[in-house]
Motif scaffolding. Sequence first.
Motif, PDB file in Angstrom:
ATOM      1  N   GLU A 256      -3.865   7.614   4.330  1.00 21.93           N
ATOM      2  CA  GLU A 256      -4.206   7.605   2.777  1.00 21.93           C
ATOM      3  C   GLU A 256      -4.848   8.897   2.494  1.00 21.93           C
ATOM      4  O   GLU A 256      -4.534   9.381   1.367  1.00 21.93           O
ATOM      5  CB  GLU A 256      -4.672   6.454   2.378  1.00 21.93           C
TER       6      GLU A 256
ATOM      7  N   THR B 299     -12.270   5.836   1.171  1.00 25.63           N
ATOM      8  CA  THR B 299     -11.244   5.137   1.882  1.00 25.63           C
ATOM      9  C   THR B 299     -11.402   5.023   3.359  1.00 25.63           C
ATOM     10  O   THR B 299     -12.100   5.714   3.915  1.00 25.63           O
ATOM     11  CB  THR B 299      -9.772   5.787   1.581  1.00 25.63           C
TER      12      THR B 299
ATOM     13  N   LYS C 293       0.734  -1.182   0.161  1.00 29.40           N
ATOM     14  CA  LYS C 293       0.144  -0.015  -0.081  1.00 29.40           C
ATOM     15  C   LYS C 293       1.010   1.234  -0.009  1.00 29.40           C
ATOM     16  O   LYS C 293       0.509   1.972  -0.740  1.00 29.40           O
ATOM     17  CB  LYS C 293      -0.830  -0.059   1.459  1.00 29.40           C
TER      18      LYS C 293
ATOM     19  N   HIS D 141       0.769   3.917  -2.796  1.00 25.58           N
ATOM     20  CA  HIS D 141       0.752   5.607  -2.464  1.00 25.58           C
ATOM     21  C   HIS D 141       1.717   6.468  -3.206  1.00 25.58           C
ATOM     22  O   HIS D 141       1.527   7.385  -3.812  1.00 25.58           O
ATOM     23  CB  HIS D 141       0.746   5.824  -0.930  1.00 25.58           C
TER      24      HIS D 141
END
Length: 251
Positions: free
Chosen positions: A197, A192, A170, A174
């Motif tokens: 994030e 999300t 992840k 990103h």
Amino acid sequence: MMLEVKNVTKVFYSNKYEDLTALEDVSLFVAKGEFVSIIGPSGCGKSTLLEMIAGLLKPTSGDIYLNGQSITGKKGNTAYMPQKDVLFPWRTIIENVMIPLEVQGVKKAKAKQEALSLLPAFGLEQFADHYPEMLSGGMRQRVNFLRTFLFRKELMLLDEPFGKLDALTKMQMHKWLLKILEQLKQTVLLVTHDIEEAILLSDRIYVFSSRPGKIKREVVVTLDRPRTQEMITSSAFIEIKKQLFDLLKTD
């Protein structure tokens, strides 16, 4: 504004069970070139809202506008990437990526040429002839993202695109997405559960209450762009994170 959601309510009616109000009187907007996120508890109607903007569901009341024109209940006006991996396992990566262009009536040879030209920007140039099962979760999501991008719509809707990835993958995604968005200048609305994030990617964040989902607060992310992973440890980032945590836990 590019996208305007005005006083949208969604009730799911049932003959067997009690009617369920998923969203109640939700109004929000997304300006051209913005990255906006929606966060909130599970079941608060975040994904339902994206489905309504995409035209897959119709609001019980309220309206949705894109560039001043009503798109309420109308499909095909946005590019929508759902939670579920929707790659076709019998098609190669390049064949999967070509689908939006084929749907738009682009001839197969031209569609393939255009799709191939974009693979390097998405880090997929070595995987054109691979099948989805041969790729990692992160690489599959790059394919999904590219395919969504190739629908060539002004507004991209992303529903938990990295929710099933491990923490390291992840983080890598990103970093990749921050870089690609700087190049594409794409307008994005993201759903999300990941607060970090949302802060890292967004210009603004809408915080939803528990069901029925309502907007509790709009939080502006004042961090400079371009964004980097290192910002996560900054005092400004931590302050925004605390603000969002406090909003969510006081539901």
